[in-house]
Design a protein around this motif. Structure first.
Motif, short mmCIF file in Angstrom:
data_model
loop_
_atom_site.label_atom_id
_atom_site.label_comp_id
_atom_site.label_asym_id
_atom_site.label_seq_id
_atom_site.Cartn_x
_atom_site.Cartn_y
_atom_site.Cartn_z
N ASP A 124 0.84 -1.21 0.00
CA ASP A 124 0.00 0.00 0.00
C ASP A 124 0.87 1.25 0.00
N GLU A 172 -2.43 5.18 6.23
CA GLU A 172 -2.24 3.73 6.09
C GLU A 172 -1.31 3.28 7.22
N TRP A 205 1.09 4.17 -2.98
CA TRP A 205 0.82 5.60 -2.78
C TRP A 205 2.05 6.43 -3.11
#
Ligand code: SAM
Length: 266
Positions: free
Chosen positions: A21, A118, A25
């Motif tokens: 993740d 996150e 990003w």
């Protein structure tokens, strides 16, 4: 479309802890800002986003950390206000003992901007693995070292205790490598009220490079001020005693007391 702020963590151990993740990003954001502690993570971020800039430029020896954090928050908000997708990467978990990450998200949302975080691998996660601690068994409290002293926190001697930022106890400015031994002694005195000076504690530093091992130093609480502390040191204080199970509560919950070392139900 309004801007988006995405805060990610790069973990404690370089490369291996960076989640997919976080990578996604970092690669897809319009701008990236990062605060990391090792060159391997820094170059991994720059490979994904060559124009990424380091937030360490805001640190100055002796500058109040609060001012530094405000400058970081303003940097993250500027791009988001301009309608860009801004990714901010902090080492460890970006929401664990990181003021500007939470502050920037709070302020972005208050302005009607989108902002998310996150999770990442924190030093606490590494500690659970390296010291074999399962917080489900004895419980676990954690405090920031200066907060622990200033607010007169009272630890539970039957639970594990984690004290963060012991290398900077009593210092609200940024002074890496300058642990104040007098302040560490103040921390020792406060902990000794609950645990006694002879209680064995652990100065812990998780490994930050692949294939390296953690630093796990066992010592008497009284000797903590003599230990080599750094900005990466975390203190682990094991429980000193076991709690006695509450027989009335066990009965009220309809549980079998034998499960908790008590006699069989009448
Ligand atoms: C500003 S906080 C950042 C914590 C980080 N966000 C995390 O998720 O672990 C800095 C403190 O984290 C702890 N820390 C950072 N790196 C560490 C390491 N490699 N091993 C153990 N503790 C660490 C220390 O208590 C240090 O003073």
């Amino acid at each position: 479309m309004s801007g988006l702020l995405v805060v990610v963590g790069t973990g404690i151990k370089a490369l291996g802890h960076m989640t997919l993740d976080a990578r996604a990003w970092l690669a897809s954001a319009d701008e990236v800002h990062y605060l990391t502690t090792d060159p391997i993570t820094e170059s991994a971020i720059r490979e994904l986003q060559p124009a990424a800039t380091s937030l360490t430029r805001f640190y100055e020896v002796g500058r109040a950390r609060h001012d530094t954090y405000e400058a970081m928050t303003q940097t993250l908000l500027a791009g988001t206000r301009a309608g860009r997708t801004v990714c901010a990467a902090f080492y460890g978990h970006p929401g664990v003992f990181v003021y500007p990450s939470h502050d920037a998200i709070r302020r972005a949302r208050a302005e009607g901007l989108r902002a998310i975080m996150e999770p990442g691998v924190s030093a606490e996660d590494c500690l659970f693995a390296d010291l074999g601690l399962d917080p489900a068994v004895v419980g676990c409290a954690q405090y920031e070292a200066t907060d622990f002293l200033v607010y007169g926190r009272r630890p539970d001697p039957s639970a594990a205790l984690i004290v963060w930022q012991i290398g900077a106890v009593g210092d609200l400015a940024w002074n890496p490598g300058r642990t104040n031994a007098d302040n560490v002694r103040v921390l020792v005195d406060a902990l000794a009220v609950t645990y006694g000076h002879d209680h064995v504690v652990v100065v812990y530093e998780a490994a930050t490079l692949p294939t390296c091992l953690p630093m796990i130093l066992h010592l008497r609480l009284a000797d903590l001020a003599l230990a080599p502390l750094s900005t990466a040191s975390t203190l682990f204080v094991p429980p000193r005693e076991r709690r006695t199970p509450d027989a009335q509560m066990i009965a009220r919950l309809g549980l079998d007391g034998r499960r908790f070392g008590l006699g069989s139900p009448p």
